[in-house]
Motif scaffolding. Structure first.
Motif, PDB file in Angstrom:
ATOM      1  N   PHE A  56      47.275  54.354  35.165  1.00  0.00           N
ATOM      2  CA  PHE A  56      47.409  54.792  36.550  1.00  0.00           C
ATOM      3  C   PHE A  56      46.643  53.915  37.535  1.00  0.00           C
ATOM      4  CE2 PHE A  56      48.648  58.644  34.388  1.00  0.00           C
ATOM      5  CZ  PHE A  56      49.597  59.197  35.232  1.00  0.00           C
ATOM      6  N   SER A  57      45.633  53.219  37.079  1.00  0.00           N
ATOM      7  CA  SER A  57      44.705  52.545  37.987  1.00  0.00           C
ATOM      8  C   SER A  57      44.779  51.035  37.866  1.00  0.00           C
ATOM      9  CB  SER A  57      43.282  52.999  37.687  1.00  0.00           C
ATOM     10  OG  SER A  57      43.170  54.382  37.877  1.00  0.00           O
ATOM     11  N   ASN A  58      44.241  50.384  38.895  1.00  0.00           N
ATOM     12  CA  ASN A  58      44.167  48.929  38.850  1.00  0.00           C
ATOM     13  C   ASN A  58      42.943  48.510  38.032  1.00  0.00           C
ATOM     14  OD1 ASN A  58      41.815  48.780  40.562  1.00  0.00           O
ATOM     15  ND2 ASN A  58      43.156  49.135  42.311  1.00  0.00           N
ATOM     16  N   PRO A  59      42.918  47.280  37.555  1.00  0.00           N
ATOM     17  CA  PRO A  59      41.812  46.825  36.696  1.00  0.00           C
ATOM     18  C   PRO A  59      40.429  46.955  37.326  1.00  0.00           C
ATOM     19  CG  PRO A  59      43.638  45.293  36.560  1.00  0.00           C
ATOM     20  CD  PRO A  59      43.974  46.279  37.644  1.00  0.00           C
ATOM     21  N   ALA A  60      40.312  46.773  38.630  1.00  0.00           N
ATOM     22  CA  ALA A  60      39.005  46.887  39.289  1.00  0.00           C
ATOM     23  C   ALA A  60      38.444  48.304  39.157  1.00  0.00           C
ATOM     24  CB  ALA A  60      39.125  46.499  40.758  1.00  0.00           C
ATOM     25  N   ASP A  61      39.299  49.310  39.255  1.00  0.00           N
ATOM     26  CA  ASP A  61      38.852  50.692  39.080  1.00  0.00           C
ATOM     27  C   ASP A  61      38.487  50.971  37.622  1.00  0.00           C
ATOM     28  OD1 ASP A  61      39.065  51.454  41.720  1.00  0.00           O
ATOM     29  OD2 ASP A  61      41.075  52.311  41.495  1.00  0.00           O
ATOM     30  N   CYS A  62      39.223  50.379  36.701  1.00  0.00           N
ATOM     31  CA  CYS A  62      38.956  50.607  35.276  1.00  0.00           C
ATOM     32  C   CYS A  62      37.587  50.086  34.863  1.00  0.00           C
ATOM     33  CB  CYS A  62      40.045  49.952  34.431  1.00  0.00           C
ATOM     34  SG  CYS A  62      41.651  50.747  34.610  1.00  0.00           S
TER      35      CYS A  62
END
Length: 74
Positions: A56-62
């Protein structure tokens, strides 16, 4: 494999729920009072929730919710 369609608002809500769950799991895993099977169950749940969150999220959020490898070996 199952799939479902979400609108943008539902995706944001799912991201929010997953972030909250990851925060709670990270907090609980770091609590050294939890040992043995309880800790392993929380780590398994963390891995599952994190994999879903990655979809669901972009890599920066992960990156914010990745566990520190050093803390894994304590």
């Amino acid at each position: 494999m199952l799939g479902f369609v979400l609108n943008e608002k539902e995706v944001k809500e799912m991201e929010y729920l997953l972030k909250k769950e990851l925060e709670e799991l990270l907090h609980d895993i770091e609590d050294h009072r939890n040992e043995g099977i309880i800790r392993r169950a929380m780590e398994e749940r963390y891995q599952l929730v994190f994999k879903i969150f990655q979809r669901f999220s972009n890599p920066a959020d992960c990156v914010k919710y990745m566990r520190n490898r050093i803390s894994n070996h304590k």
